[in-house]
Enzyme design. Structure first.
Site, PDB file in Angstrom:
ATOM      1  N   GLU A 325      -6.804   0.476   3.344  1.00 45.07           N
ATOM      2  CA  GLU A 325      -6.894   1.890   2.951  1.00 45.07           C
ATOM      3  C   GLU A 325      -8.327   2.412   3.112  1.00 45.07           C
ATOM      4  OE1 GLU A 325      -5.121   1.965  -1.003  1.00 45.07           O
ATOM      5  OE2 GLU A 325      -3.149   2.212  -0.074  1.00 45.07           O
ATOM      6  N   ASP A 399       4.044  -1.407  -2.759  1.00 44.04           N
ATOM      7  CA  ASP A 399       2.966  -0.969  -3.650  1.00 44.04           C
ATOM      8  C   ASP A 399       3.466  -0.648  -5.053  1.00 44.04           C
ATOM      9  OD1 ASP A 399       0.510  -0.254  -4.520  1.00 44.04           O
ATOM     10  OD2 ASP A 399       0.398   1.641  -3.446  1.00 44.04           O
ATOM     11  N   GLU A 427       1.421   4.054 -12.341  1.00 43.89           N
ATOM     12  CA  GLU A 427       1.224   4.980 -11.220  1.00 43.89           C
ATOM     13  C   GLU A 427       2.550   5.486 -10.668  1.00 43.89           C
ATOM     14  OE1 GLU A 427      -0.950   3.165  -8.009  1.00 43.89           O
ATOM     15  OE2 GLU A 427      -0.683   4.865  -6.667  1.00 43.89           O
TER      16      GLU A 427
HETATM   17  C1  GCV Z   1      -7.159   1.274  -5.815  1.00 42.96           C
HETATM   18  C2  GCV Z   1      -2.282   2.175  -4.105  1.00 42.96           C
HETATM   19  C3  GCV Z   1      -2.916   3.182  -5.013  1.00 42.96           C
HETATM   20  C4  GCV Z   1      -4.415   3.258  -4.778  1.00 42.96           C
HETATM   21  C5  GCV Z   1      -4.985   1.853  -4.972  1.00 42.96           C
HETATM   22  C6  GCV Z   1      -4.306   0.910  -3.988  1.00 42.96           C
HETATM   23  C7  GCV Z   1      -4.769  -0.518  -4.134  1.00 42.96           C
HETATM   24  O1  GCV Z   1      -2.333   2.588  -2.775  1.00 42.96           O
HETATM   25  O2  GCV Z   1      -2.332   4.433  -4.819  1.00 42.96           O
HETATM   26  O3  GCV Z   1      -4.965   4.165  -5.690  1.00 42.96           O
HETATM   27  O4  GCV Z   1      -6.370   1.851  -4.789  1.00 42.96           O
HETATM   28  O5  GCV Z   1      -2.926   0.942  -4.228  1.00 42.96           O
HETATM   29  O6  GCV Z   1      -4.077  -1.273  -4.779  1.00 42.96           O
HETATM   30  O7  GCV Z   1      -5.810  -0.853  -3.620  1.00 42.96           O
END
Ligand code: GCV
Length: 740
Positions: A325, A399, A427
């Site tokens: 990411e 995720d 989340e």
């Molecule tokens: C810390 C998901 C979340 C991100 C998070 C990522 C990860 O994509 O939306 O906010 O980033 O996981 O676990 O690194």
């Protein structure tokens, strides 16, 4: 002697004064006699409330705890004794008198053979308890009954003390105790996704509890309470900062601040780790590259590690999110994840540190199914990591969705210690206002059978090392991490019930084979009440709550259908944008013909990443557990499900069932009015009403959207969505909390 004469005015004044005193005295008396309002129940005390045991039940406990023998020559021993004094004092009305040695009937003795002569004399076997385990035993000393909490270390004695308090808090019998406990995993760790700005990525409980600006001088009392809470459930490690890390965290100023926190946590047996930004040598080190094979880069990390260990001698090590990411990583220099991890591992090794390297990687340049990418990347690296590297794997391959099948990496890297990563913060399960107890979700993954070494090769056994102990991976490192749901909110977690998710994470990290139902009951007794009329309905509500969320958000294996970026509310229509695998349409693949992601051997072939028996099951829609149906299969709308209903009808039934379940939870909770303190009752009631509104929103928006593909009517008796689809699509939430 001259007396001052009194005027008539004086006596009126005096009479008034007398009446005033009388009134005041009466008021004081009334205040003493009237029932006093209970302590404000704002949730700050978590499960460590230590409210008095009713008099009618207290006698047997008092008899067994007539004296406390607990040495306090180290900070850790002092903290243990303080906790026992506080806890027993609260539960029994007054703390037991302290003594240097047991001298009365019913003494409680806490310590190690080194710290307590009496424990040494008892000769209790403590060898197999390791560094953190303990025994709690009813014994006889000089003809008198006593209870002993014995361990090999101060940390073990502290864990035992918390266990002992839990026995009282949950009203367990005390007469003949023989408890032997040792953690099944070595590292039981929280991952804070907290930024130096105090914004918490995916945090729904206020801002970060780390007040970086005031550290290192001001140490909020919260830090100690945080340590107490974690120690009470066996958590022994914490990563202070976000995996999307700022390089600033590794500057001397922030190392000093982290060291101040480490000093607070140390007596509680909790070690500090930091997330490290891979490009730090460039960003704060002035180097031109962060290439892990570059000698200068290696020297930079070594020197950085040396500096950190000077400030934090028991520093745990680094957690790294790399090439994921948008984060920098070794692949930026044509190197592998193993090259990156090993370079950092070499830097911390002389100090006994470790590196935890995350397997949460996927690339939009790779056209393959996102669910397959971590496996493809990491399995070829099995055996190539240094002995002090762990690979941290999310519970599922996408995720932290409300439901995911277990990650195919579990069982597939026998030469590498894999650390579980769960997400405690919700989340994808409704933020803080949806009541969703995550115990059953964690348990579902831990009990899943990978078949890696035949039947019974559960994920729990991968995590606690049993599956590969002594055979393939040698380092023996084991652990479980949870993305924390802790913030500056008075109740820590954003809602009272979200505290249970922190609690169950810690308890399962200690022993991944515990039952989430038992843990829910334990937590309820400690947090709300021991009254069966409270415990039973709350536990039932908690146990059904996660399934309700799955039903109204992502039933039958659907996944990743939330609003873009902030992840609040439904967004099955999300498409376009920077990358396909950040959209919803990529995952549900709905067309007029059907719905679901074909991950079978005929599709993306993700099923083949599982061991043969599991792959065979997931490859066949008839054998796939229905809760994973659309995760693995693209099926026609009129596919017949187990109930005999068509797939479309079954989806509508699940969505609606989820909303109904929330209505049931509300009824249950309303029925507890008067049995729970009004403060917490009112907040939970309000949050449940928000949840019901939002569950309805998820149901209606999802049905309105998918109906445009299914082109089918709703089954008989099921209400149509309250609004047309474009209403749901038009909703925007630019300021939803926790956005990254
Ligand atoms: C810390 C998901 C979340 C991100 C998070 C990522 C990860 O994509 O939306 O906010 O980033 O996981 O676990 O690194």
């Amino acid at each position: 002697m001259v007396r001052a004469s009194r005027t008539p005015g004086d006596s009126v004044h005096a009479a008034r004064q007398q009446t005033g005193f009388l009134a005041l005295a009466l008021l004081l008396l009334a205040a003493l006699l009237l029932p006093r309002p209970a302590l404000a129940e704002d949730g700050y005390d978590l499960w460590l409330r230590y409210r008095p045991i009713p008099e009618s039940e207290a006698a047997p406990y008092r008899a067994r705890i007539a004296q406390l023998v607990a040495p306090a020559t180290t900070p850790s021993q002092q903290a243990t004794r303080d906790e026992l004094v506080r806890g027993l004092g609260g539960l029994l009305g007054t703390p037991p008198p302290l003594a240097d040695a047991a001298g009365v009937e019913g003494a409680l003795i806490v310590g190690t053979p080194a710290s307590s002569k009496q424990i040494a004399r008892l000769g209790l076997a403590t060898k197999d308890l390791g560094r953190e385990g303990y025994r709690i035993r009813s014994v006889e000393i000089d003809g008198r009954d006593a209870t002993v909490i014995a361990a090999n270390t101060d940390a073990g004695a502290m864990h035992g003390a918390f266990h002992f308090l839990r026995l009282l808090q949950t009203r367990q019998p005390m007469a003949s105790l023989d408890i032997r406990e040792a953690p099944r995993t070595q590292l039981r760790m929280l991952n804070h996704w907290d930024n130096l700005t105090r914004h918490v990525e995916r945090g729904y409980a206020g801002e970060s509890i780390w007040d970086w600006h005031k550290l290192p001088d001001y140490l909020s009392p919260r830090y100690t309470d945080y340590a107490r809470a974690n120690a009470s459930i066996g958590i022994n490690a914490t990563v202070l900062n976000n995996v999307n890390a700022s390089a600033q965290q590794l500057t001397p100023m922030y190392i000093e601040k982290a060291a101040a926190l480490a000093n607070v946590f140390r007596p509680y047996g909790i070690r500090v780790f930091l997330s490290a930004r891979f490009s730090a040598p460039v960003e704060i080190g002035g180097l031109k590259t962060a290439d892990p094979l570059d000698p200068q880069v290696r020297a930079w990390w070594k020197a950085k590690a040396d500096d950190i260990y000077k400030a934090i001698p028991d520093f745990g090590g680094f957690l790294v999110k790399a090439n994921s990411e948008g984060q920098p990583g070794p692949q930026d220099y044509g190197r592998t994840h193993a090259d990156g991890a090993n370079m950092m591992a070499d830097a911390v090794k002389p100090h006994g540190g470790i590196v935890i390297w995350r397997a949460f990687v996927y690339s939009h340049e790779t056209p393959d199914d996102r669910a397959k990418q971590a496996y493809n990347e990491f399995v070829p690296l099995d055996g190539k990591f240094r002995g002090n590297v762990m690979v941290q794997v999310k519970n599922g391959a996408i995720d932290f969705q409300p439901r995911e099948p277990f990650h195919p990496l579990f069982g597939a890297m026998p030469k590498t210690p894999l650390m579980m990563e769960f997400q405690i913060t919700k989340e994808y399960l409704g933020f803080a206002t949806h009541l969703a107890y995550l115990g059953p979700m964690f348990e579902e993954t831990l009990r899943a059978d990978t078949y890696a070494r035949g039947k019974g090769s559960t994920v729990a056994k991968v995590i606690d090392g049993e599956l590969h102990r002594g055979t393939l991976f040698k380092s023996g490192l084991t652990g479980m991490a949870g993305v924390a749901n802790i913030g500056s909110d008075r109740n820590w977690s954003g809602s009272h019930f979200d505290q249970a998710n922190w609690y169950v994470f810690g308890r399962l990290a200690w022993n991944p084979e515990l039952s989430s139902r038992d843990i829910a009951e334990e937590w309820t007794r400690m947090t709300f009440s021991n009254d069966a009329a409270v415990v039973q309905p709350i536990v039932a509500m908690m146990m059904g709550s996660r399934e309700a969320v799955v039903d109204y958000m992502t039933p039958l294996g659907l996944h990743h259908l939330m609003g873009r970026s902030h992840h609040y509310g439904p967004g099955p229509w999300v498409e376009g944008g920077p990358r396909a695998d950040w959209t919803s349409v990529y995952y549900h693949r709905a067309t007029k013909d059907g719905i679901g992601f074909d991950r079978t051997t005929r599709g993306s072939d993700a099923v083949s990443q599982y061991a043969k028996p599991v792959a065979a099951q997931f490859d066949d829609p008839a054998k796939t557990p229905e809760e994973f149906l659309l995760w693995f299969h693209h099926l026609p709308w009129d596919y017949t499900t187990k109930s005999g209903r068509t797939l479309w009808d079954e989806l509508v039934v699940h969505y609606s069932r989820g909303v109904d379940a929330v209505a049931d939870m509300r009824r249950t909770w309303d029925g507890l009015s008067g049995k729970i303190d009004p403060e917490r009752h009112a907040q939970v009631a309000t949050f449940l009403s928000i949840q019901q509104k939002e569950a309805q929103w998820w149901r209606d928006a999802s049905i309105a959207y998918f109906q445009t593909f299914s082109q089918r009517p709703l089954p008989e008796g099921y209400a149509p969505p309250a609004h047309p689809l474009d209403y749901y699509e038009s909703l925007e939430f630019p300021f939803a909390p926790g956005n990254g």
